[in-house]
Design a protein around this motif. Structure first.
Motif, PDB file in Angstrom:
ATOM      1  N   GLY A   1      14.585  57.855  52.433  1.00  0.00           N
ATOM      2  CA  GLY A   1      13.693  56.303  52.774  1.00  0.00           C
ATOM      3  C   GLY A   1      14.145  55.626  52.426  1.00  0.00           C
ATOM      4  O   GLY A   1      14.252  53.599  53.116  1.00  0.00           O
TER       5      GLY A   1
ATOM      6  N   CYS B   1      12.549  61.733  64.091  1.00  0.00           N
ATOM      7  CA  CYS B   1      11.159  61.595  63.482  1.00  0.00           C
ATOM      8  C   CYS B   1      10.929  59.937  63.305  1.00  0.00           C
ATOM      9  O   CYS B   1      10.424  59.335  62.439  1.00  0.00           O
ATOM     10  CB  CYS B   1      11.022  61.735  61.645  1.00  0.00           C
ATOM     11  SG  CYS B   1      11.304  63.746  61.232  1.00  0.00           S
TER      12      CYS B   1
ATOM     13  N   GLU C   1       9.064  57.780  64.401  1.00  0.00           N
ATOM     14  CA  GLU C   1       7.542  57.971  64.495  1.00  0.00           C
ATOM     15  C   GLU C   1       7.316  55.919  64.884  1.00  0.00           C
ATOM     16  O   GLU C   1       8.168  55.518  64.497  1.00  0.00           O
ATOM     17  CB  GLU C   1       6.674  58.540  63.756  1.00  0.00           C
ATOM     18  CG  GLU C   1       6.809  60.118  63.349  1.00  0.00           C
ATOM     19  CD  GLU C   1       6.829  60.415  64.350  1.00  0.00           C
ATOM     20  OE1 GLU C   1       5.907  60.525  65.510  1.00  0.00           O
ATOM     21  OE2 GLU C   1       7.256  61.672  64.849  1.00  0.00           O
TER      22      GLU C   1
ATOM     23  N   THR D   1       4.505  54.286  63.280  1.00  0.00           N
ATOM     24  CA  THR D   1       4.642  53.846  61.697  1.00  0.00           C
ATOM     25  C   THR D   1       5.322  54.785  60.814  1.00  0.00           C
ATOM     26  O   THR D   1       5.956  55.898  61.374  1.00  0.00           O
ATOM     27  CB  THR D   1       2.579  53.795  61.742  1.00  0.00           C
ATOM     28  OG1 THR D   1       2.514  55.468  61.406  1.00  0.00           O
ATOM     29  CG2 THR D   1       2.523  53.536  62.330  1.00  0.00           C
ATOM     30  N   GLN D   2       6.100  53.950  59.832  1.00  0.00           N
ATOM     31  CA  GLN D   2       6.683  54.353  58.868  1.00  0.00           C
ATOM     32  C   GLN D   2       5.963  55.451  57.775  1.00  0.00           C
ATOM     33  O   GLN D   2       6.163  56.446  57.819  1.00  0.00           O
ATOM     34  CB  GLN D   2       6.528  53.172  57.558  1.00  0.00           C
ATOM     35  CG  GLN D   2       7.398  53.385  56.696  1.00  0.00           C
ATOM     36  CD  GLN D   2       9.231  53.680  57.036  1.00  0.00           C
ATOM     37  OE1 GLN D   2       9.245  53.403  58.070  1.00  0.00           O
ATOM     38  NE2 GLN D   2       9.562  54.883  56.296  1.00  0.00           N
ATOM     39  N   LYS D   3       4.365  55.426  57.500  1.00  0.00           N
ATOM     40  CA  LYS D   3       3.615  57.055  57.551  1.00  0.00           C
ATOM     41  C   LYS D   3       3.928  58.149  58.525  1.00  0.00           C
ATOM     42  O   LYS D   3       3.985  58.986  57.193  1.00  0.00           O
ATOM     43  CB  LYS D   3       2.076  56.582  57.382  1.00  0.00           C
ATOM     44  CG  LYS D   3       1.330  57.809  56.807  1.00  0.00           C
ATOM     45  CD  LYS D   3      -0.253  56.901  56.416  1.00  0.00           C
ATOM     46  CE  LYS D   3      -0.874  57.985  55.971  1.00  0.00           C
ATOM     47  NZ  LYS D   3      -2.262  57.409  55.868  1.00  0.00           N
ATOM     48  N   ALA D   4       4.023  57.318  58.857  1.00  0.00           N
ATOM     49  CA  ALA D   4       4.144  59.242  60.330  1.00  0.00           C
ATOM     50  C   ALA D   4       5.026  59.272  60.085  1.00  0.00           C
ATOM     51  O   ALA D   4       6.012  61.015  59.947  1.00  0.00           O
ATOM     52  CB  ALA D   4       3.654  58.617  61.653  1.00  0.00           C
ATOM     53  N   THR D   5       6.033  59.089  59.862  1.00  0.00           N
ATOM     54  CA  THR D   5       8.108  59.145  60.183  1.00  0.00           C
ATOM     55  C   THR D   5       8.087  59.902  58.164  1.00  0.00           C
ATOM     56  O   THR D   5       8.644  60.550  58.768  1.00  0.00           O
ATOM     57  CB  THR D   5       8.528  58.202  59.876  1.00  0.00           C
ATOM     58  OG1 THR D   5       8.677  57.335  60.877  1.00  0.00           O
ATOM     59  CG2 THR D   5       9.873  58.398  59.108  1.00  0.00           C
ATOM     60  N   ASP D   6       7.341  58.903  57.330  1.00  0.00           N
ATOM     61  CA  ASP D   6       7.693  59.654  55.883  1.00  0.00           C
ATOM     62  C   ASP D   6       7.034  60.752  56.688  1.00  0.00           C
ATOM     63  O   ASP D   6       7.471  62.012  55.663  1.00  0.00           O
ATOM     64  CB  ASP D   6       7.135  58.885  54.848  1.00  0.00           C
ATOM     65  CG  ASP D   6       7.569  57.721  54.798  1.00  0.00           C
ATOM     66  OD1 ASP D   6       8.591  57.504  54.896  1.00  0.00           O
ATOM     67  OD2 ASP D   6       6.974  56.801  54.378  1.00  0.00           O
ATOM     68  N   ALA D   7       5.720  61.188  56.824  1.00  0.00           N
ATOM     69  CA  ALA D   7       5.269  63.051  56.979  1.00  0.00           C
ATOM     70  C   ALA D   7       5.977  63.736  57.651  1.00  0.00           C
ATOM     71  O   ALA D   7       6.186  65.180  57.620  1.00  0.00           O
ATOM     72  CB  ALA D   7       4.147  62.639  57.792  1.00  0.00           C
TER      73      ALA D   7
ATOM     74  N   LYS E   1       8.940  64.871  55.717  1.00  0.00           N
ATOM     75  CA  LYS E   1       8.554  65.532  54.598  1.00  0.00           C
ATOM     76  C   LYS E   1       8.083  66.904  55.374  1.00  0.00           C
ATOM     77  O   LYS E   1       8.741  67.966  54.735  1.00  0.00           O
ATOM     78  CB  LYS E   1       7.869  65.155  53.957  1.00  0.00           C
ATOM     79  CG  LYS E   1       6.775  66.619  52.916  1.00  0.00           C
ATOM     80  CD  LYS E   1       5.487  65.378  51.890  1.00  0.00           C
ATOM     81  CE  LYS E   1       4.880  66.628  51.080  1.00  0.00           C
ATOM     82  NZ  LYS E   1       3.720  65.495  50.109  1.00  0.00           N
TER      83      LYS E   1
END
Length: 334
Positions: A241, A273, A275, A277-283, A286
């Protein structure tokens, strides 16, 4: 009545000629190709003078912008103008092509085409000795000149050699113009051109085919250059991250590949990964259980060993081609 006075020099008082002299077959080969040899020598002298001048320009530039040899700023290399260094390195990369086409191809093909080879074969000199002398004299001219160019360019590049932002050491511009590589490439292309000329027996055709051969050698060499290295892999398990999570590589190291490291040890492409958006990338990270990085790299310290390993392969190919030239010439030269 006039008388003639003898001007014969008494025995034992003849003037002694000092210094090395070429004689016999050596003189014949030098005399036959002296125009090409002297052209190479003259071009080398000009190139050495040019690079020596540019070395002085580089050190003056480094002293003015970075306080070299002890620069204070870490990013001093970003201010270095590497235009002439890059351009000259690229120009030196054409030496094997030029030598192979304009010296190697006509070396024997010209004699076969104009009938000189038949004349030589009718004399007391053997075909093998004639070919060996041609190859030997040419190599004695080409090798020292190539070594000098390699050493002088490396001397010019030395102050910034460990700075890929100035000139990437893994590129052909730097890697192929220093150390034993330019000598090995030039010799292989030279002898390859001789073999092509001996088989085709026509000067112009041999030069065209040798040009294709030389270009092919350069392309294959550029493709396998990095395969000469011993790849080093470093992994981390601190997540991905933050910027500091990426592994720190040694200075001037060349990153070959990088991947995500999953919890089960599998490697995942770092772009898998990417993606929107950052949120989609983090998902995504994970979901794939990514725990760190895996990076393959080549240390700068391997440059010399890579060059010698590659050069040894080229020298072996050159030796094999030379044996073929001598063997074929002994049986089927004329």
């Amino acid at each position: 009545m006039s008388t003639l006075t003898s001007t014969r020099i008494p025995a034992g008082t003849e003037p002694v000629r000092r210094g090395p002299r070429l004689g016999g077959l050596n003189w014949l080969v030098w005399h036959q190709h002296r125009a090409a040899f002297w052209t190479l020598i003259a071009l080398t002298v000009l190139a050495v003078g040019w690079m020596t001048y540019q070395r002085g320009q580089l050190t003056d530039q480094l002293e003015s912008i970075a306080g070299w040899p002890h620069p204070k700023a870490d990013d001093w290399d970003m201010k270095v103008d590497s235009g002439w260094l890059t351009w000259t390195g690229a120009a030196l990369g054409f030496i094997p092509v030029v030598v192979g086409v304009f010296l190697g191809a006509p070396l024997v093909a010209g004699d076969l085409e104009n009938g000189t080879a038949k004349l030589v074969a009718s004399q007391s000199v053997s075909r093998v000795r004639w070919l060996a002398t041609k190859l030997g004299i040419t190599a004695l001219v080409v090798v020292p000149l190539t070594v000098v160019l390699s050493l002088v360019f490396d001397w010019w590049w030395q102050p910034v050699k460990d700075r890929p932002t100035v000139l990437d050491w893994t590129s052909g511009t730097g890697f192929d113009t220093t150390g034993p590589v330019p000598v090995a490439l030039t010799l292989f292309t030279l002898v390859g051109g001789v073999a092509i000329g001996m088989l085709l027996r026509r000067t112009l055709l041999s030069m065209v085919v040798t040009l294709g051969f030389a270009v092919a050698v350069q392309l294959v060499w550029s493709y396998i250059r990095l395969d000469l290295a011993d790849i080093v892999t470093v992994t981390t398990r601190n997540g991905v991250g933050n910027e500091n999570d990426f592994p720190r590589l040694p200075g001037s190291a060349y990153a070959v590949d990088q991947s995500y490291l999953a919890a089960n040890g599998d490697l995942i492409g770092w772009g898998s990964c990417a993606e929107a958006t950052q949120k989609a990338t983090d998902a995504c990270l994970k979901d794939k259980q990514v725990i760190g990085w895996s990076v393959d790299y080549i240390p700068f310290s391997q440059m010399s060993s890579m060059q010698w390993f590659g050069a040894s392969v080229l020298f072996a190919l050159t030796a094999a081609t030379t044996v073929f030239v001598l063997f074929w010439g002994r049986r089927r030269l004329v």
